[in-house]
Design a protein around this motif. Structure first.
Motif, short mmCIF file in Angstrom:
data_model
loop_
_atom_site.label_atom_id
_atom_site.label_comp_id
_atom_site.label_asym_id
_atom_site.label_seq_id
_atom_site.Cartn_x
_atom_site.Cartn_y
_atom_site.Cartn_z
N UNK A 513 17.79 9.97 6.56
CA UNK A 513 16.65 9.07 6.38
C UNK A 513 15.36 9.86 6.25
N UNK A 514 15.18 10.87 7.11
CA UNK A 514 13.96 11.69 7.06
C UNK A 514 13.87 12.47 5.75
N UNK A 515 14.99 13.00 5.29
CA UNK A 515 15.00 13.77 4.03
C UNK A 515 14.58 12.89 2.87
N UNK A 516 15.12 11.68 2.78
CA UNK A 516 14.74 10.76 1.69
C UNK A 516 13.25 10.42 1.76
N UNK A 517 12.75 10.22 2.98
CA UNK A 517 11.32 9.92 3.13
C UNK A 517 10.47 11.10 2.69
N UNK A 518 10.93 12.32 2.97
CA UNK A 518 10.17 13.50 2.55
C UNK A 518 10.16 13.64 1.04
N UNK A 522 6.54 10.36 2.07
CA UNK A 522 6.14 9.40 3.11
C UNK A 522 5.96 10.05 4.48
N UNK A 523 6.59 11.20 4.70
CA UNK A 523 6.36 11.89 5.97
C UNK A 523 4.94 12.47 6.01
N UNK A 527 3.86 7.53 6.72
CA UNK A 527 4.49 6.21 6.57
C UNK A 527 5.79 6.15 7.36
N UNK A 528 6.57 7.22 7.32
CA UNK A 528 7.85 7.31 8.02
C UNK A 528 7.85 8.61 8.81
N UNK A 529 8.32 8.62 10.05
CA UNK A 529 8.33 9.86 10.83
C UNK A 529 9.51 10.74 10.46
N UNK A 530 9.40 12.00 10.81
CA UNK A 530 10.53 12.92 10.69
C UNK A 530 11.25 12.91 12.03
N UNK A 536 14.39 8.06 18.56
CA UNK A 536 13.01 8.44 18.25
C UNK A 536 12.45 7.58 17.14
N UNK A 537 13.29 7.25 16.16
CA UNK A 537 12.84 6.37 15.08
C UNK A 537 12.51 4.98 15.60
#
Length: 615
Positions: A513-518, A522-523, A527-530, A536-537
C-alpha cells in the motif's frame, strides 16, 4: 709618503684591471655554459627513458640557470666597483700631477726672483765702485733694467703657465676618467647583455626539457589508460557473463516494473504545472492542426489547472509517460487518417494506443491484423501506413460505440479502449450488464473467454501515455487503483519490502500500500502515510479524522483494513477497486504471498474499517 701612496693606488688599479679581466672570463664561461645547456637540451632523453635521465636533465637545466644568473650579477657588481676605483685613482693622479706642477712653478718663480735680486744687487754694487765716471753706469742701467724686466716677465709667464696647468689638469683628468668609465660601463653592459642572453637561452632549454617531460608523461598516462581500458573490458566481460545467469531470474520482476502504469506525482505543484504545460503544448499543436476546437479548449484547461491536479489527487501531467520517437515519427500519418475517419480531435489518444500496442515499431504498429477491416494482408499486416489507416478506422468505431463525446470523456473512452483490445463485443456486453467499463468486469469478460483473453489492464496501460487521462473524473481515486492493478501477479513482494528498507521478506501488505502511494506522490504530499504495520495505518487515519467503520460504502482508492477473527485487531490491508451489487472488490498485496484481486460482502465481519485519504 707620496711614492708609497702611488704604489698602493697602482696596485689597486692593477687589481681592478684583473677584476675586469675576470668579468670577461665569467662572460666567456656564461657563453660556454649556454652552449653546453643547448647541447644538453638537444640530447634530452626520449619520452620512453627513465626518471633518472629526467633527474639529470633537471640538474643540468638548474645549473645553467643558476650559473647564468650568478655570473651576470658578479660581472655587474665587479664592473661597477672597478669603474668607480679607476675613476677615483685617475682623479687622484691628475690632481697630484697638477699639485706638483703648481709647486714646481712657484719654486721656479722664487728661484728666478732670488736670481734677479742677486744680479740687481751685484750690478748696483758695481756702479757704486766705479769712481771715475758715472756714464757707464747710466748706460748700463737700461740693459740691466731690461734683464730684470725679462726675468720678471719670465717668472710671471711661468706662474701663468703653472696656473693654466693647474686649471686644465683636473679637466683633462675628469675627461680621461669619463672616457675610462664609459669604456668600463660599456664593457659591463655588454657582459650583462651576454648574461641575459645566456639566461634566456637557459630558460628556452629548460622549456624544451619540460616539453620533453610532458610528452613522456602523456605517453605514460596513455599507456596506463590503455592498460586500464583493457582491464575494464575484461572485468565488463566477466561481469556480463555473471549477470547473464541472473537475467532469467529477474526477468519477471523487470517485466513487472516495466508494467507500472503511472509515475510519481511531483512534490511541488510548480513542477507539475510546468510539465503539464509542456505536454499540453504538444497536444495543442496536434489539435490545432486537426482543427478540433473541443480539444483546444480541453488543453487550455489542462494548462490552467495542471499544477493543481497533484493536490486533488487524481493524477497529474507529471504521471504521463512520453511516447517513443518511433510513435512521434508517425504523427503526420496519424493526423491524416484521424481526419479521414472523423476523430481528428483524438490524435493524442491514437498515439497512446500505438505506444501500448507496439511502441511504433514493426510493420503493424497499430496491431490490427486481426481486425475485420484488414482485407489486404491475411497473413499479417507489413505496411505501417496501412496499419495506421485500418487501426484508426477500427478505433473510431469503438469510440462511437462507447458513446465518447470528447477527448475528456474518460469514462466512455475507457470502454472504447477495452473494446479495441477485446473486440467490439465487449462494449455491448459491458453496457448491457454494467452500464460501462470497470476493470473488474474486464476481468470477468476475460474469464468468460478462457481467462487469458486479451489484456485486462489495457485501459490503464494506454492512459499512462494519454495527457487527458490525468484529469480528475469524480469521487475516489482511480490513479492509485491503476497503480495497484498494474502489480497484479507479483509473487513474494520483494519490490515493496526492499523499497521500504527491509533486507529480507516480511509480511508485506502494508509495504505494498505504501509503495503504491509513493508512486503517486501521496506520501510526500502527506495524503497517505508510509507504514509497514497495519495498525499504524489505522491509527494514522483515525488521528486525522479520516476513518470509517465497516458499515461505510467505500469508493475507489479508499484503503480497506481487515480483522480476520472479528476481534478488532488489524490484520491485513489493501485498496478498494470498486463496489458492485453489495460486493467490495479489492486489490491486495501479500494475499497468498501475491498481488491479486479479492471480493468481500459489503459490511462483512472481516472488514475492520476504511481509511479515506483526502485525495
Amino acid at each position: 709618503m707620496l711614492s708609497i701612496g702611488k704604489a698602493i693606488k697602482t696596485r689597486e688599479v692593477k687589481k681592478d684591471i684583473r677584476v675586469l679581466d675576470k668579468a670577461g672570463t665569467a662572460a666567456e664561461r656564461i657563453r660556454e655554459a649556454t652552449i653546453r645547456t643547448k647541447d644538453a637540451a638537444e640530447r634530452s632523453p626520449s619520452p620512453q627513458e627513465t626518471s633518472a635521465n629526467d633527474y639529470a636533465i633537471n640538474r643540468t637545466s638548474d645549473y645553467a640557470d643558476r650559473a647564468a644568473h650568478g655570473a651576470a650579477r658578479q660581472v655587474q657588481d665587479q664592473s661597477r666597483r672597478a669603474v668607480q676605483r679607476v675613476q677615483a685613482h685617475r682623479a687622484d693622479r691628475m690632481a697630484e700631477s697638477a699639485e706638483n706642477a703648481r709647486a714646481e712653478a712657484e719654486q721656479g718663480v722664487r728661484n728666478i726672483g732670488d736670481e734677479v735680486r742677486i744680479k740687481t744687487r751685484e750690478r748696483a754694487d758695481g756702479m757704486v765702485k766705479a769712481k771715475g765716471s758715472t756714464e757707464p753706469s747710466i748706460k748700463a742701467l737700461p740693459e740691466k733694467e731690461k734683464n730684470i724686466r725679462q726675468s720678471i716677465y719670465s717668472a710671471a709667464k711661468s706662474r701663468r703657465a703653472a696656473r693654466t696647468g693647474l686649471e686644465k689638469a683636473p679637466k683633462r683628468t675628469i675627461k680621461t676618467s669619463d672616457q675610462t668609465g664609459r669604456l668600463r660601463i660599456k664593457t659591463a653592459s655588454e657582459a650583462r647583455k651576454l648574461g641575459k642572453n645566456s639566461i634566456r637561452t637557459a630558460k628556452a632549454s629548460k622549456r624544451a626539457i619540460k616539453s620533453g617531460r610532458a610528452t613522456a608523461k602523456t605517453a605514460r598516462e596513455s599507456s596506463r589508460a590503455a592498460a586500464k581500458a583493457s582491464q575494464a573490458a575484461a572485468k565488463a566481460a566477466a561481469k556480463t557473463s555473471q549477470t547473464s545467469a541472473k537475467v532469467a531470474v529477474k526477468a519477471s520482476q523487470a517485466a513487472t516494473k516495466a508494467a507500472i502504469t503511472t509515475g510519481k506525482l511531483a512534490a511541488k505543484a510548480a513542477a507539475a504545472a510546468a510539465k503539464a504545460a509542456a505536454t499540453a503544448g504538444k497536444a495543442l499543436a496536434s489539435a490545432l492542426a486537426a482543427g478540433g476546437w473541443v480539444a483546444v479548449l480541453i488543453l487550455v484547461i489542462i494548462v490552467l489547472f495542471g499544477g493543481a491536479l497533484c493536490l486533488v489527487g487524481a493524477g497529474n501531467a507529471n504521471a504521463v509517460e512520453p511516447v517513443s520517437a518511433e510513435v512521434q515519427a508517425y504523427e503526420l500519418l496519424i493526423a491524416k487518417y484521424a481526419r479521414e475517419h472523423g476523430i481528428q480531435e483524438y490524435v493524442e489518444l491514437i498515439k497512446a494506443v500505438m505506444m501500448q500496442e507496439s511502441g511504433g515499431r514493426g510493420g503493424d504498429p497499430m496491431q490490427c491484423s486481426a481486425c475485420g477491416y484488414n482485407d489486404q494482408y491475411p497473413g499479417g499486416i507489413t505496411d505501417p501506413e496501412y496499419s495506421i489507416n485500418i487501426g484508426i478506422r477500427y478505433l473510431a468505431d469503438c469510440l462511437h460505440a462507447a458513446g465518447v463525446t470528447s477527448p475528456m470523456d474518460l469514462e466512455h473512452i475507457k470502454l472504447g479502449l477495452q473494446g479495441y483490445n477485446f473486440g467490439a463485443g465487449y462494449i455491448d456486453w459491458a453496457l448491457e450488464n454494467y452500464g460501462g467499463y470497470t476493470q473488474a468486469n474486464a476481468q470477468e469478460f476475460a474469464n468468460l473467454h478462457g481467462g487469458s483473453y486479451g489484456d485486462v489492464s489495457y485501459v490503464p496501460n494506454v492512459l499512462r501515455y494519454y495527457p487527458f487521462g490525468r484529469i480528475p473524473t469524480g469521487a475516489g481515486n482511480s490513479n492509485i487503483v491503476n497503480v495497484a492493478a498494474s502489480q497484479i501477479g507479483n509473487v513474494g513482494g520483494q519490490p515493496y519490502w526492499s523499497w521500504y528498507g527491509f533486507s529480507g521478506r516480511v509480511e508485506w501488505c502494508a509495504c505494498f500500500v505504501s509503495w503504491c502511494a509513493d508512486q503517486c506522490g501521496y506520501i510526500d504530499a502527506g495524503v497517505i502515510p508510509k507504514f509497514a504495520l497495519v495498525s499504524d495505518g489505522v491509527n494514522y487515519f483515525q488521528s486525522k479524522g479520516q476513518w470509517q467503520d465497516g458499515s461505510y460504502t467505500p469508493k475507489a482508492g479508499d484503503i480497506i483494513f481487515f480483522t480476520w477473527s472479528g476481534d478488532g485487531s488489524a490484520d491485513h490491508v489493501g485498496f478498494v477497486e470498486n463496489v458492485t451489487d453489495g460486493t467490495v472488490n479489492t486489490i491486495e498485496g501479500n494475499t497468498t504471498d501475491s498481488c491479486a484481486r479479492r471480493s468481500y460482502p459489503l459490511g462483512g465481519y472481516m472488514i475492520l474499517g476504511y481509511g479515506v485519504p483526502a485525495y
